[in-house]
Design a protein around this motif. Structure first.
Motif, PDB file in Angstrom:
ATOM      1  N   ARG A 215      -7.985  -2.518  26.013  1.00  0.00           N
ATOM      2  CA  ARG A 215      -7.128  -1.411  26.410  1.00  0.00           C
ATOM      3  C   ARG A 215      -5.708  -1.717  25.942  1.00  0.00           C
ATOM      4  N   LEU A 216      -5.028  -0.698  25.441  1.00  0.00           N
ATOM      5  CA  LEU A 216      -3.665  -0.887  24.933  1.00  0.00           C
ATOM      6  C   LEU A 216      -2.688  -0.834  26.107  1.00  0.00           C
ATOM      7  N   VAL A 217      -1.878  -1.857  26.212  1.00  0.00           N
ATOM      8  CA  VAL A 217      -0.902  -1.905  27.306  1.00  0.00           C
ATOM      9  C   VAL A 217       0.484  -2.176  26.732  1.00  0.00           C
ATOM     10  N   PRO A 218       1.527  -1.700  27.430  1.00  0.00           N
ATOM     11  CA  PRO A 218       2.887  -1.937  26.944  1.00  0.00           C
ATOM     12  C   PRO A 218       3.136  -3.426  26.726  1.00  0.00           C
ATOM     13  N   GLY A 219       3.791  -3.737  25.613  1.00  0.00           N
ATOM     14  CA  GLY A 219       4.072  -5.124  25.267  1.00  0.00           C
ATOM     15  C   GLY A 219       3.188  -5.644  24.146  1.00  0.00           C
ATOM     16  N   MET A 220       2.088  -4.935  23.870  1.00  0.00           N
ATOM     17  CA  MET A 220       1.288  -5.316  22.700  1.00  0.00           C
ATOM     18  C   MET A 220       2.004  -4.849  21.435  1.00  0.00           C
ATOM     19  N   ALA A 221       1.812  -5.584  20.357  1.00  0.00           N
ATOM     20  CA  ALA A 221       2.315  -5.144  19.052  1.00  0.00           C
ATOM     21  C   ALA A 221       1.217  -5.328  18.021  1.00  0.00           C
ATOM     22  N   LEU A 222       1.069  -4.322  17.180  1.00  0.00           N
ATOM     23  CA  LEU A 222      -0.013  -4.289  16.195  1.00  0.00           C
ATOM     24  C   LEU A 222       0.526  -3.884  14.837  1.00  0.00           C
ATOM     25  N   ALA A 223       0.011  -4.525  13.789  1.00  0.00           N
ATOM     26  CA  ALA A 223       0.250  -4.034  12.438  1.00  0.00           C
ATOM     27  C   ALA A 223      -0.895  -3.085  12.101  1.00  0.00           C
ATOM     28  N   VAL A 224      -0.541  -1.837  11.837  1.00  0.00           N
ATOM     29  CA  VAL A 224      -1.524  -0.816  11.447  1.00  0.00           C
ATOM     30  C   VAL A 224      -1.439  -0.691   9.942  1.00  0.00           C
ATOM     31  N   GLU A 225      -2.554  -0.876   9.241  1.00  0.00           N
ATOM     32  CA  GLU A 225      -2.460  -0.914   7.774  1.00  0.00           C
ATOM     33  C   GLU A 225      -3.718  -0.425   7.063  1.00  0.00           C
ATOM     34  N   PRO A 226      -3.832   0.901   6.931  1.00  0.00           N
ATOM     35  CA  PRO A 226      -4.952   1.436   6.154  1.00  0.00           C
ATOM     36  C   PRO A 226      -4.836   1.111   4.661  1.00  0.00           C
ATOM     37  N   MET A 227      -5.995   0.901   4.053  1.00  0.00           N
ATOM     38  CA  MET A 227      -6.107   0.713   2.604  1.00  0.00           C
ATOM     39  C   MET A 227      -7.157   1.702   2.117  1.00  0.00           C
ATOM     40  N   LEU A 228      -6.774   2.595   1.232  1.00  0.00           N
ATOM     41  CA  LEU A 228      -7.706   3.600   0.710  1.00  0.00           C
ATOM     42  C   LEU A 228      -7.888   3.404  -0.788  1.00  0.00           C
ATOM     43  N   THR A 229      -9.074   3.737  -1.261  1.00  0.00           N
ATOM     44  CA  THR A 229      -9.322   3.683  -2.700  1.00  0.00           C
ATOM     45  C   THR A 229      -9.790   5.058  -3.176  1.00  0.00           C
ATOM     46  N   ALA A 230      -9.661   5.262  -4.481  1.00  0.00           N
ATOM     47  CA  ALA A 230     -10.118   6.524  -5.071  1.00  0.00           C
ATOM     48  C   ALA A 230     -11.613   6.493  -5.339  1.00  0.00           C
ATOM     49  N   GLY A 231     -12.274   5.361  -5.060  1.00  0.00           N
ATOM     50  CA  GLY A 231     -13.702   5.234  -5.328  1.00  0.00           C
ATOM     51  C   GLY A 231     -14.402   4.473  -4.228  1.00  0.00           C
ATOM     52  N   SER A 232     -14.991   3.341  -4.616  1.00  0.00           N
ATOM     53  CA  SER A 232     -15.742   2.532  -3.653  1.00  0.00           C
ATOM     54  C   SER A 232     -14.810   1.835  -2.670  1.00  0.00           C
ATOM     55  N   GLU A 233     -15.306   1.649  -1.445  1.00  0.00           N
ATOM     56  CA  GLU A 233     -14.526   0.892  -0.447  1.00  0.00           C
ATOM     57  C   GLU A 233     -14.765  -0.609  -0.598  1.00  0.00           C
ATOM     58  N   LYS A 234     -15.664  -0.977  -1.502  1.00  0.00           N
ATOM     59  CA  LYS A 234     -16.002  -2.397  -1.660  1.00  0.00           C
ATOM     60  C   LYS A 234     -14.944  -3.118  -2.490  1.00  0.00           C
ATOM     61  N   THR A 235     -14.646  -4.343  -2.079  1.00  0.00           N
ATOM     62  CA  THR A 235     -13.616  -5.123  -2.759  1.00  0.00           C
ATOM     63  C   THR A 235     -14.166  -6.499  -3.144  1.00  0.00           C
ATOM     64  N   THR A 243      -5.845 -12.233  -5.131  1.00  0.00           N
ATOM     65  CA  THR A 243      -5.797 -10.808  -5.447  1.00  0.00           C
ATOM     66  C   THR A 243      -7.112 -10.121  -5.097  1.00  0.00           C
ATOM     67  N   VAL A 244      -7.022  -9.091  -4.272  1.00  0.00           N
ATOM     68  CA  VAL A 244      -8.192  -8.319  -3.879  1.00  0.00           C
ATOM     69  C   VAL A 244      -8.210  -7.030  -4.695  1.00  0.00           C
ATOM     70  N   VAL A 245      -9.322  -6.791  -5.393  1.00  0.00           N
ATOM     71  CA  VAL A 245      -9.452  -5.591  -6.231  1.00  0.00           C
ATOM     72  C   VAL A 245     -10.670  -4.786  -5.785  1.00  0.00           C
ATOM     73  N   THR A 246     -10.689  -3.515  -6.143  1.00  0.00           N
ATOM     74  CA  THR A 246     -11.875  -2.703  -5.883  1.00  0.00           C
ATOM     75  C   THR A 246     -12.973  -3.134  -6.855  1.00  0.00           C
ATOM     76  N   VAL A 247     -14.220  -3.164  -6.389  1.00  0.00           N
ATOM     77  CA  VAL A 247     -15.313  -3.605  -7.272  1.00  0.00           C
ATOM     78  C   VAL A 247     -15.484  -2.634  -8.439  1.00  0.00           C
ATOM     79  N   ASP A 248     -15.185  -1.347  -8.197  1.00  0.00           N
ATOM     80  CA  ASP A 248     -15.367  -0.362  -9.276  1.00  0.00           C
ATOM     81  C   ASP A 248     -14.069  -0.140 -10.055  1.00  0.00           C
ATOM     82  N   ARG A 249     -13.035  -0.936  -9.713  1.00  0.00           N
ATOM     83  CA  ARG A 249     -11.721  -0.869 -10.371  1.00  0.00           C
ATOM     84  C   ARG A 249     -11.040   0.497 -10.187  1.00  0.00           C
ATOM     85  N   SER A 250     -11.461   1.221  -9.168  1.00  0.00           N
ATOM     86  CA  SER A 250     -10.736   2.442  -8.811  1.00  0.00           C
ATOM     87  C   SER A 250      -9.399   2.042  -8.184  1.00  0.00           C
ATOM     88  N   ARG A 251      -8.459   2.957  -8.219  1.00  0.00           N
ATOM     89  CA  ARG A 251      -7.117   2.666  -7.718  1.00  0.00           C
ATOM     90  C   ARG A 251      -7.066   2.660  -6.190  1.00  0.00           C
TER      91      ARG A 251
END
Ligand code: MG
Ligand code: MG
Length: 272
Positions: A215-235, A243-251
């Motif tokens: 449960r989220l309570v006051p005083g917690m701090a989180l880094a929220v960081e989505p990573m999206l690709t134009a193709g596969s989600e696999k890296t 260096t982490v790259v997409t397996v299909d080399r999509s951007r």
């Protein structure tokens, strides 16, 4: 944080193990650290253009962080050699800046930066178009940013951790549908607790059903960081060990803020 760490974190979630809680004064101290990161990223955005190397951007970042009396948290982190991660095109995260890597027209550059000020960490990332980029790349970056904003909105007291995950995923899916395309939502990496260390419990997935996790309570701090690709989600990780790259080399795009849970809702810490 890597998937390797996820299993350990899941065990601790089950045990409802310790998530660092900050006092209001400590949240203010984190804002000061976050402001150093925000200022540095703004400086980098201003300088990121055709013909500039990511190595030069790294030098600018380190100078900016040290001039503020802070320390670049990435430098030396598990041996990482630089003050920023610079991830170009098919590179998702953890790209190593280099004098040899010169930015070209149409590149999509993700910049990730962390700083420590008086013991408190800030962590944020932006995606920057270099010159004129393909419209699809602009949309990808905008979708990732929208997913970040949706995630931030879910950083609310009384909510649960995976409410954030679900908000991120839903926004990414909605943006893809709006553009008549599909995006890969990278699940190998995700957000994390932050405070007296850069990567703390809990791991914050970018996909999942709501209503789970701590449960989220006051005083917690989180880094929220989505990573999206134009193709596969696999890296996959390159031979440099970072260096982490997409397996299909999509951007890919990557946006991040450090955010505190307060009585009044989310408070973004990595702003100027
Ligand atoms: Mg980061
Ligand atoms: Mg982070």
């Amino acid at each position: 944080m890597t998937r390797g760490g996820v299993r350990a974190v899941v065990r601790r979630l089950r045990g409802r193990g310790g998530i660092e809680l900050k006092s209001p004064g400590e949240i203010e101290a984190m804002r000061a650290a976050g402001a150093v990161v925000a200022r540095t990223l703004r400086l980098l955005k201003e300088h990121a253009r055709v013909g500039v190397s990511t190595g030069e951007l790294d030098e600018l970042a380190e100078q900016s962080i040290r001039d503020a009396g802070a320390v670049p948290s990435f430098k030396g982190y598990h041996g990482f050699p630089a003050s920023i991660c610079s991830s170009v095109n098919e590179q998702v995260v953890h790209g190593i800046p280099s004098r040899e890597q010169v930015l070209a027209e149409g590149d999509l550059l993700s910049l990730d930066c962390g700083a420590i000020l008086e013991g408190w960490h800030g962590d944020a990332a932006v995606t920057v178009p270099i010159g004129a980029v393909a419209e699809a790349d602009n949309r990808l970056s905008a979708a990732c940013r929208a997913a970040l904003e949706a995630g931030i909105d879910a950083v609310r007291p009384g909510g649960r951790l995976t409410d954030i995950s679900h908000a991120v995923e839903s926004a990414a899916l909605a943006a893809a549908a709006e553009h008549g395309t599909s995006y890969g939502i990278v699940a190998d990496y995700g957000g994390h607790g932050i405070g007296t260390a850069m990567h703390m419990d809990p791991f914050l997935p970018n996909v999942g059903r709501p209503g789970r996790g701590p449960r989220l309570v006051p005083g917690m701090a989180l880094a929220v960081e989505p990573m999206l690709t134009a193709g596969s989600e696999k890296t996959e990780e390159l031979d440099d060990g970072w260096t982490v790259v997409t397996v299909d080399r999509s951007r890919a795009a990557h946006w991040e803020h450090s955010v505190a849970v307060t009585e009044d809702g989310p408070l973004v810490l990595t702003l100027e």
